[in-house]
Design a protein around this motif. Structure first.
Motif, PDB file in Angstrom:
ATOM      1  N   ASN A 176     -77.560 -66.234  -4.918  1.00 29.30           N
ATOM      2  CA  ASN A 176     -76.314 -66.977  -5.119  1.00 29.30           C
ATOM      3  C   ASN A 176     -75.689 -67.411  -3.789  1.00 29.30           C
ATOM      4  O   ASN A 176     -74.467 -67.359  -3.601  1.00 29.30           O
ATOM      5  N   GLY A 177     -76.556 -67.809  -2.851  1.00 30.76           N
ATOM      6  CA  GLY A 177     -76.070 -68.369  -1.602  1.00 30.76           C
ATOM      7  C   GLY A 177     -75.691 -67.358  -0.536  1.00 30.76           C
ATOM      8  O   GLY A 177     -75.112 -67.738   0.476  1.00 30.76           O
ATOM      9  N   LEU A 178     -76.007 -66.067  -0.728  1.00 31.66           N
ATOM     10  CA  LEU A 178     -75.686 -65.066   0.288  1.00 31.66           C
ATOM     11  C   LEU A 178     -76.578 -65.263   1.520  1.00 31.66           C
ATOM     12  O   LEU A 178     -77.652 -65.846   1.443  1.00 31.66           O
ATOM     13  N   ASN A 179     -76.136 -64.726   2.642  1.00 32.96           N
ATOM     14  CA  ASN A 179     -76.892 -64.846   3.889  1.00 32.96           C
ATOM     15  C   ASN A 179     -78.023 -63.814   3.888  1.00 32.96           C
ATOM     16  O   ASN A 179     -77.883 -62.716   4.428  1.00 32.96           O
ATOM     17  N   HIS A 180     -79.148 -64.166   3.297  1.00 32.38           N
ATOM     18  CA  HIS A 180     -80.257 -63.219   3.126  1.00 32.38           C
ATOM     19  C   HIS A 180     -81.135 -63.098   4.364  1.00 32.38           C
ATOM     20  O   HIS A 180     -81.943 -62.172   4.461  1.00 32.38           O
ATOM     21  N   GLN A 181     -81.025 -64.030   5.300  1.00 37.55           N
ATOM     22  CA  GLN A 181     -81.800 -64.012   6.552  1.00 37.55           C
ATOM     23  C   GLN A 181     -83.308 -63.965   6.304  1.00 37.55           C
ATOM     24  O   GLN A 181     -84.073 -63.490   7.138  1.00 37.55           O
ATOM     25  N   GLY A 182     -83.729 -64.430   5.146  1.00 37.98           N
ATOM     26  CA  GLY A 182     -85.157 -64.518   4.868  1.00 37.98           C
ATOM     27  C   GLY A 182     -85.769 -63.292   4.232  1.00 37.98           C
ATOM     28  O   GLY A 182     -86.973 -63.281   3.950  1.00 37.98           O
ATOM     29  N   LEU A 183     -84.986 -62.238   3.986  1.00 35.63           N
ATOM     30  CA  LEU A 183     -85.504 -61.016   3.357  1.00 35.63           C
ATOM     31  C   LEU A 183     -84.633 -60.640   2.164  1.00 35.63           C
ATOM     32  O   LEU A 183     -83.411 -60.553   2.276  1.00 35.63           O
ATOM     33  N   VAL A 184     -85.277 -60.413   1.019  1.00 36.20           N
ATOM     34  CA  VAL A 184     -84.587 -59.992  -0.205  1.00 36.20           C
ATOM     35  C   VAL A 184     -85.408 -58.877  -0.849  1.00 36.20           C
ATOM     36  O   VAL A 184     -86.613 -59.037  -1.078  1.00 36.20           O
ATOM     37  N   LEU A 185     -84.744 -57.760  -1.125  1.00 39.80           N
ATOM     38  CA  LEU A 185     -85.415 -56.610  -1.729  1.00 39.80           C
ATOM     39  C   LEU A 185     -84.903 -56.440  -3.157  1.00 39.80           C
ATOM     40  O   LEU A 185     -83.696 -56.356  -3.382  1.00 39.80           O
ATOM     41  N   GLN A 186     -85.816 -56.389  -4.102  1.00 43.14           N
ATOM     42  CA  GLN A 186     -85.435 -56.232  -5.513  1.00 43.14           C
ATOM     43  C   GLN A 186     -85.540 -54.769  -5.918  1.00 43.14           C
ATOM     44  O   GLN A 186     -86.589 -54.135  -5.757  1.00 43.14           O
ATOM     45  N   VAL A 187     -84.431 -54.242  -6.441  1.00 39.02           N
ATOM     46  CA  VAL A 187     -84.358 -52.831  -6.841  1.00 39.02           C
ATOM     47  C   VAL A 187     -84.218 -52.766  -8.358  1.00 39.02           C
ATOM     48  O   VAL A 187     -83.299 -53.366  -8.923  1.00 39.02           O
ATOM     49  N   PRO A 188     -85.103 -52.056  -9.055  1.00 36.56           N
ATOM     50  CA  PRO A 188     -85.003 -51.963 -10.513  1.00 36.56           C
ATOM     51  C   PRO A 188     -83.821 -51.095 -10.925  1.00 36.56           C
ATOM     52  O   PRO A 188     -83.274 -50.341 -10.109  1.00 36.56           O
ATOM     53  N   PRO A 189     -83.391 -51.180 -12.167  1.00 39.43           N
ATOM     54  CA  PRO A 189     -82.255 -50.371 -12.625  1.00 39.43           C
ATOM     55  C   PRO A 189     -82.574 -48.889 -12.569  1.00 39.43           C
ATOM     56  O   PRO A 189     -83.712 -48.469 -12.799  1.00 39.43           O
ATOM     57  N   TYR A 190     -81.560 -48.080 -12.256  1.00 38.96           N
ATOM     58  CA  TYR A 190     -81.729 -46.635 -12.164  1.00 38.96           C
ATOM     59  C   TYR A 190     -81.932 -46.037 -13.551  1.00 38.96           C
ATOM     60  O   TYR A 190     -81.296 -46.437 -14.522  1.00 38.96           O
ATOM     61  N   ASP A 191     -82.820 -45.067 -13.622  1.00 34.53           N
ATOM     62  CA  ASP A 191     -83.122 -44.405 -14.897  1.00 34.53           C
ATOM     63  C   ASP A 191     -82.217 -43.177 -15.032  1.00 34.53           C
ATOM     64  O   ASP A 191     -82.541 -42.089 -14.546  1.00 34.53           O
ATOM     65  N   TYR A 192     -81.062 -43.366 -15.681  1.00 30.51           N
ATOM     66  CA  TYR A 192     -80.094 -42.281 -15.815  1.00 30.51           C
ATOM     67  C   TYR A 192     -80.591 -41.209 -16.777  1.00 30.51           C
ATOM     68  O   TYR A 192     -81.255 -41.502 -17.776  1.00 30.51           O
ATOM     69  N   ALA A 193     -80.227 -39.969 -16.469  1.00 31.03           N
ATOM     70  CA  ALA A 193     -80.546 -38.850 -17.355  1.00 31.03           C
ATOM     71  C   ALA A 193     -79.481 -38.743 -18.437  1.00 31.03           C
ATOM     72  O   ALA A 193     -78.413 -39.358 -18.359  1.00 31.03           O
ATOM     73  N   HIS A 194     -79.765 -37.932 -19.463  1.00 27.69           N
ATOM     74  CA  HIS A 194     -78.760 -37.617 -20.477  1.00 27.69           C
ATOM     75  C   HIS A 194     -77.974 -36.409 -19.988  1.00 27.69           C
ATOM     76  O   HIS A 194     -78.545 -35.486 -19.387  1.00 27.69           O
TER      77      HIS A 194
END
Length: 316
Positions: free
Chosen positions: A134-152
């Motif tokens: 969305n137009g952020l200053n990524h400087q050419g690197l973007v890391l995708q993090v999956p959603p956290y698997d919460y415990a019950h």
């Protein structure tokens, strides 16, 4: 003379044919327009109007988010942020690198760390990364993090009982800074806690920032989500746990609380508002931390660490 059929160029029939002067060449020179276009492409046709209306509607829709559906993936952007996340073991799955990017030390380290961890390496043009972030200053690197698997929440007490230990759990009430959450997770891991519980709404979650602050301990200390914190605390009480709330105006000082030696839930409120009313009323004890230095309050992460240390000392 009337009726004279010998007059030159006189038309004697209604049948169209070759005309003097053109020799019929203009008629023969007309070219066909090809097959009739479909109704949706014929101007003025009902199907054409419907197609145009649909096209106008589509252009008004917001563009779909890149990098996965909303709420399912988090993006860490910028060279320093990406490298720090990879160093701290944030559980990412894909590293996006801009095409034709100038390789500096941070870019090389990010690619090396991602390769060592077995992450997907994707090369993408700058406009694509701009859309993803969305137009952020990524400087050419973007890391995708999956959603956290919460415990019950029940998993935390079950794991403690299965290990033959008294549960030691931290519940956060109204903590919105993910760095505070990460600090609490780190303290819980350091002092033998069995997990941390956060509300499902209006509270910090296990984002990349929380992972980094936890210094990797989030990989072994579970975090659970509660739909209703008050009901969860009541269920813990029924399971035999003592609910201890931290409050600046608490009735009991920390060193006087014998309950920390047994099964306990430590409830930490926000630094500004403290515990919410219903949660405060549910607590078995409201405990204050003595502060001879005169400070009015402690950061939530620090306060949790102090109480967890005291609980660990008593259990030892």
């Amino acid at each position: 003379m009337a009726g004279n059929t010998q007059r030159r160029n006189r038309r004697t029939s209604n049948k169209k044919g070759m005309q003097v002067g053109s020799g019929g060449q203009r008629r023969k020179a007309l070219e066909g327009k090809g097959p009739t276009p479909p109704a949706s492409e014929r101007k003025g046709h009902k199907k054409n109007r419907l197609a145009n209306a649909k096209a106008r509607h589509e252009t008004k829709r917001p563009a779909p988010r890149r990098g996965g559906p909303k709420g399912t993936n988090e993006l860490v952007v910028g060279r320093n942020s990406v490298v720090e996340a990879l160093r701290e073991g944030v559980p990412a799955n894909t590293l996006y690198v801009q095409q034709y990017l100038d390789n500096d030390e941070r870019v090389r380290e990010a690619i090396q760390l991602a390769s060592e961890k077995g992450l997907n390496l994707m090369e993408a043009p700058r406009p694509e990364l701009d859309r993803m972030t969305n137009g952020l200053n990524h400087q050419g690197l973007v890391l995708q993090v999956p959603p956290y698997d919460y415990a019950h929440p029940d998993d935390l007490t079950a794991a403690a009982f299965d290990a033959g230990e008294d549960p030691l759990i931290v519940a956060l009430d109204g903590i919105t800074d993910p760095r505070n959450l990460g600090a609490v997770v780190r303290s819980a891991s350091a002092f033998g806690g069995h997990g941390v519980v956060v509300p499902e709404r209006r509270a910090a979650g296990m984002t990349a920032s929380a992972w980094k602050t936890s210094a990797g301990t989030a990989a072994r200390t579970p975090v659970a989500r509660a739909t209703n914190m008050t009901r969860l605390l009541e269920s813990y009480q029924k399971a035999g746990l003592t609910v201890v709330g931290l409050a600046a105006d608490g009735d009991v000082e920390l060193h006087e609380l014998e309950a920390l030696a047994g099964p306990v839930v430590i409830v930490v409120g926000s630094e500004g508002k403290g515990l919410s009313r219903l949660v405060g009323e549910t607590c078995d004890f409201r405990v204050r931390i003595p502060m001879p230095g005169g400070a009015e309050s402690l950061n939530a992460g620090v306060a949790a660490g102090v109480v967890l240390y005291e609980a660990s000392r008593r259990r030892a």
